[in-house]
Enzyme design. Structure first.
Site, short mmCIF file in Angstrom:
data_model
loop_
_atom_site.label_atom_id
_atom_site.label_comp_id
_atom_site.label_asym_id
_atom_site.label_seq_id
_atom_site.Cartn_x
_atom_site.Cartn_y
_atom_site.Cartn_z
N LYS A 52 28.99 41.88 30.90
CA LYS A 52 29.40 41.08 32.06
C LYS A 52 28.18 40.38 32.65
O LYS A 52 28.25 39.20 33.01
CB LYS A 52 30.08 41.97 33.11
CG LYS A 52 31.48 42.42 32.67
CD LYS A 52 32.11 43.48 33.55
CE LYS A 52 33.40 43.97 32.92
NZ LYS A 52 34.09 45.02 33.70
N GLN A 96 32.72 48.99 38.28
CA GLN A 96 33.15 49.35 36.93
C GLN A 96 33.89 50.68 36.95
O GLN A 96 33.44 51.65 37.55
CB GLN A 96 31.91 49.42 36.00
CG GLN A 96 32.24 49.66 34.53
CD GLN A 96 33.03 48.51 33.90
OE1 GLN A 96 32.89 47.35 34.29
NE2 GLN A 96 33.87 48.83 32.94
N ASP A 119 38.24 41.51 40.16
CA ASP A 119 38.99 42.24 39.13
C ASP A 119 40.50 42.12 39.34
O ASP A 119 41.28 42.42 38.44
CB ASP A 119 38.64 43.74 39.20
CG ASP A 119 37.66 44.16 38.12
OD1 ASP A 119 37.74 43.61 37.01
OD2 ASP A 119 36.83 45.04 38.39
N1 GUN Z 1 37.03 49.50 33.08
C1 GUN Z 1 37.75 49.12 32.00
N2 GUN Z 1 38.21 47.86 32.15
C2 GUN Z 1 37.77 47.44 33.35
C3 GUN Z 1 37.91 46.22 34.07
O1 GUN Z 1 38.56 45.25 33.65
N3 GUN Z 1 37.29 46.18 35.29
C4 GUN Z 1 36.59 47.22 35.79
N4 GUN Z 1 36.03 47.09 36.99
N5 GUN Z 1 36.44 48.36 35.15
C5 GUN Z 1 37.03 48.46 33.94
#
Ligand code: GUN
Length: 280
Positions: A52, A96, A119
Site C-alpha cells: 500500500k 490494517q 477502507d
Molecule cells: N486486511 C485484509 N484486507 C484488508 C483491507 O482491505 N483493509 C484493511 N485495513 N485490512 C485488511
C-alpha cells in the site's frame, strides 16, 4: 481457452490515471495523504502495508506510517486515531486488519472519522452504500466492479451469484452489483444445493477462502468467474478459491490468482484516497 481478466494491467491503468490526477492536484499546491496504521508483526499484514505504501509512492500520495508494537492498548490506538481524525493534513486513515486479539476491531473501525475511512468499513459508509448514497466503498468489491466494467462484461440484467457473505467482500459486492442492475444471489456455508445455484450464474464471484473449491461442476458454460481467494494449494503454491484448470475452458472469462482481484484492492484504496480530496 476463456479470456483472462488481467487485474495487474487494469490496476496499473487505474494507478496511472490517479497518478495524473494527483500530479494535477500537486501542481495546484494540494497534497493527498494517507495514514497507515499497523499494530503487531503479522507477516501477511506487513506485506500488504508495504504494498500500500509503495502504491502511494508511485501515485504521489504522501503516506504516513504508524507501526505500533503488539502490546499497544486499545486506548492508545483510539487516541492515535482521534489525533489523526483532527489532523487536517491527513486525508485518509487505514488501520490494517486483523488487529491483535485484545483490541476490538469494531470499536476501532467506528472510531475512524467516516470522511477519512478510505477502507469503507465504517458503519456510516456501509449504510450509505446500502441505501445508494455517496460514501467510501470497500476496496475489493469496488475493484471487482472495475474489472467487470473495464472488461466490457455486462452486469445489467445478469444473474450474479456470490459465494461468501463477509462484511468486506460478499455483502458490499451484492450491493454494488445491485447498483449495476444485476440480479443478485448471495450463497454461503449453510446454502443447500450450492452447485444448483452457482450453475445459474452469468457472473460467479467466489470469496470463501477454500483452495480450489469451485470446479467445472459449479459453473455453467460461458459464465464469468471472479476469484477473490488467496490460498495455498497442497504444494504450498499460491492459488485461488477456484480450480483454474478445471473451469478455464468452460467459462467465458476468468481472473487468475495471482494477478486478478488482488492488485485491484490496492488500486481502489488509492482511488478512495484521491477522492478524499473531493476531486474525483
Ligand atoms: N486486511 C485484509 N484486507 C484488508 C483491507 O482491505 N483493509 C484493511 N485495513 N485490512 C485488511
Amino acid at each position: 481457452m476463456s479470456t483472462l481478466i488481467d487485474g495487474k494491467k487494469i490496476s496499473q491503468d487505474i494507478k496511472d490515471e490517479l497518478k495524473e490526477k494527483v500530479s494535477g492536484l500537486n501542481a495546484k499546491g494540494t497534497e493527498v495523504s494517507l495514514a497507515v496504521i499497523l499494530v503487531g508483526e503479522d507477516p501477511a499484514s506487513q506485506v500488504y502495508v508495504r504494498n500500500k505504501k509503495k502504491a502511494c509512492e508511485y501515485i504521489g500520495i504522501r503516506s504516513i506510517s504508524h507501526e505500533l508494537p503488539d502490546s499497544t492498548s486499545e486506548e492508545e490506538l483510539l487516541s492515535l486515531i482521534s489525533d489523526l481524525n483532527k489532523d487536517d493534513s491527513v486525508d485518509g486513515i487505514l488501520v490494517q486488519l486483523p488487529l491483535p486479539s485484545h483490541i476490538n476491531e469494531d470499536t476501532v473501525i467506528k472510531a475512524i472519522a467516516p470522511e477519512k475511512d478510505v477502507d469503507g468499513f465504517h458503519p456510516q459508509n456501509v449504510g450509505a452504500l446500502s441505501i445508494g448514497q455517496k460514501g467510501y466503498v470497500s476496496c475489493t468489491p469496488a475493484g471487482i466492479i472495475q474489472l467487470l466494467k473495464r472488461s466490457n462484461i455486462n452486469m445489467d440484467g445478469a444473474h450474479a451469484v456470490i459465494i461468501g457473505r463477509s462484511n468486506i467482500v460478499g455483502k458490499p459486492m451484492a450491493l454494488l452489483l445491485l447498483r449495476e442492475n444485476a440480479t443478485v444471489t448471495i450463497t454461503h456455508s449453510h446454502t443447500k444445493d450450492l452447485k444448483e445455484i452457482t450453475k445459474q450464474a452469468d457472473i460467479l464471484i467466489v470469496a470463501i477462502g477454500k483452495a480450489k473449491f469451485v470446479n467445472d461442476e459449479y459453473i455453467k458454460e460461458g459464465a464469468v468467474v471472479i476469484d477473490v481467494g488467496m490460498d495455498r494449494d497442497e504444494n504450498g503454491k499460491l492459488c485461488g478459491d477456484v480450480d483454474f484448470d478445471s473451469v478455464k475452458d468452460k467459462c467465458s472469462a476468468i481472473t487468475p490468482v495471482p494477478g486478478g482481484v488482488g492488485p485491484m484492492t490496492i488500486a481502489m484504496l488509492m482511488n478512495n484516497c484521491v477522492s478524499a480530496k473531493g476531486e474525483i
